[in-house]
Each structure stands twice: as structure tokens, then as C-alpha cells.
Write an enzyme that holds these catalytic residues in place. Sequence first.
Site, PDB file in Angstrom:
ATOM      1  N   ASP A 123      23.875  44.585  41.422  1.00 40.73           N
ATOM      2  CA  ASP A 123      23.375  45.274  40.400  1.00 40.73           C
ATOM      3  C   ASP A 123      22.259  46.547  40.669  1.00 40.73           C
ATOM      4  OD1 ASP A 123      24.731  43.611  39.195  1.00 40.73           O
ATOM      5  OD2 ASP A 123      23.102  42.604  37.849  1.00 40.73           O
ATOM      6  N   LYS A 175      30.328  43.095  35.693  1.00 39.63           N
ATOM      7  CA  LYS A 175      30.148  41.683  35.077  1.00 39.63           C
ATOM      8  C   LYS A 175      29.299  41.816  33.795  1.00 39.63           C
ATOM      9  CE  LYS A 175      25.920  40.978  38.124  1.00 39.63           C
ATOM     10  NZ  LYS A 175      24.933  40.749  37.031  1.00 39.63           N
ATOM     11  N   CYS A 197      19.816  38.122  38.088  1.00 43.18           N
ATOM     12  CA  CYS A 197      21.145  38.110  38.488  1.00 43.18           C
ATOM     13  C   CYS A 197      21.057  37.808  39.736  1.00 43.18           C
ATOM     14  CB  CYS A 197      21.808  39.861  38.443  1.00 43.18           C
ATOM     15  SG  CYS A 197      21.494  40.066  36.682  1.00 43.18           S
TER      16      CYS A 197
HETATM   17  C1  C5J Z   1      19.843  41.817  36.514  1.00 45.72           C
HETATM   18  C2  C5J Z   1      18.505  41.736  34.312  1.00 45.72           C
HETATM   19  N1  C5J Z   1      20.592  42.432  37.255  1.00 45.72           N
HETATM   20  N2  C5J Z   1      17.175  41.550  34.879  1.00 45.72           N
HETATM   21  N3  C5J Z   1      19.597  41.948  35.103  1.00 45.72           N
HETATM   22  O1  C5J Z   1      19.041  41.156  37.074  1.00 45.72           O
HETATM   23  O2  C5J Z   1      18.634  41.803  33.149  1.00 45.72           O
END
Ligand code: C5J
Length: 227
Positions: free
Chosen positions: A26, A131, A164
Site C-alpha cells: 500500500d 485488496k 496493513c
Molecule cells: C493501510 C490503513 N494500508 N492504515 N491502511 O495500512 O488504513
Amino acid sequence: MKLGKIFAEPYDLDFDLDTTALVMIDMQRDFVEPGGFGEMLGNNVSLLRSSIEPCKRVLDVAREIGLFVIHTREGHRADLTDLPLTKKERGHLKTGIGDAGPMGRILIRGEIGHDIIPELYPIFGEPVIDKPGKGAFYDTDLLGILRNRGIKTLIVCGVTTEVCVNTTVREANDRGFNALVPEDCTGSYFPEFKKSALDMIKAQGGIFGWVSNSKNVIDALKKAASQ
Ligand code: C5J
């Protein structure tokens, strides 16, 4: 086989280059860039941005030696049919997932903010996993892709550490993978959460996996590749 060892906590991790993958979680503009969704929520994105350079160094070496690289993006379909109502409503945000944000509709596939930052942009041959959840295994084809390649070990980088990244490491553990997180290749808007998330991974003899750093990972990858 190209065997190697990464200096890590709670103990060194043995790996085979042929069955190891780098997973970039991400590293999306909305989380990491100034002017994105993360900053709009009041977060200090520099806490995440410090991970870009170390991630880039690991990614460059991975590409150089032909390591399998996978990227993930958290996001949803434009029609929001894959967005649980609970996730949509959580936080009572005035501007939330699916709404118009500073970089397009927030966390919607195809929007600018949903895309991966240019510094770490995927190249040909690197699968991108879209995802809908926090964990990269939930409701995606990641497990099939890893199994088809015979992958056993994951080097997991990206953001955020306690959300994540941590969720993915836990999912990987339950599915029989060894996962290692280089601590400088991950970031959180909350430094204390980053520390706790990494501590949780390596506690109790590595209950979820291993923690190391980019230098140790790069040294080990290069050494294994040179055999
Ligand atoms: C991730 C989030 N990628 N913090 N998303 O950690 O909402």
C-alpha cells in the site's frame, strides 16, 4: 537453490532466493503524499515518507537480482459494491472512502490517490494485488500467486506498520509463510504503534515473524545472489 541468512530479530532468518518474494504494501499516494487522504485526516505523512528511500533501495536490489516482487493497493470498486458498510461508516468521516478527496475519489481503484507513488511504481512482471481489506490475503489472489511460484518467505515492506503490514504478516504466518519486516521500510502515523507492531511480530520467539532493517536485507540478498 540460492541460500542466505538475514540478520534479524528474534534470530537470523534462513531463506532461499528462489522461494522468496518482496511484498510492497500500500505505498499509495493517498496514504503517503502531502495533500492526500492521510494528510487530510490530520496525519503527519513525513512519518510514512521516511520509509520511501529504504523501500526503494530494497526494491532496486530485488529487481537487480530478479527477486519476485509484488505490490498491493488498498481500495474499492468505483460502484462501492465491495465496500462493507461497516468500513464506509467507521469513523463518521465527513469525507470518507468513495467520496471526492484531494486526489480523486478516496481509495477507489483508478483514482490518482489510489495509485502507487512514482518512486516505487511497479514495473512489468510485478503483480499488483488490489485488496479491499487490510490484510493482503483477504479476498485477493495473493495466496494462489505465491503458491504457484513456490514462495515460502516474504520480505514485507510498506504502510502502515500496525494496520496493513501487521495484518498481512499475521495472515502470512497462518498460511505457513515466513515473513520478515525491515523496520526502516515501514511507517506509521503513530510512532508508538509502529514500535508496538514490530515488537508484536518478533515477540515470543517470532510469534508472527522477523524484524530486521534494509541494510541487513540488502546485504543478505546480494550475498545469496552472488553464489
Ligand atoms: C493501510 C490503513 N494500508 N492504515 N491502511 O495500512 O488504513
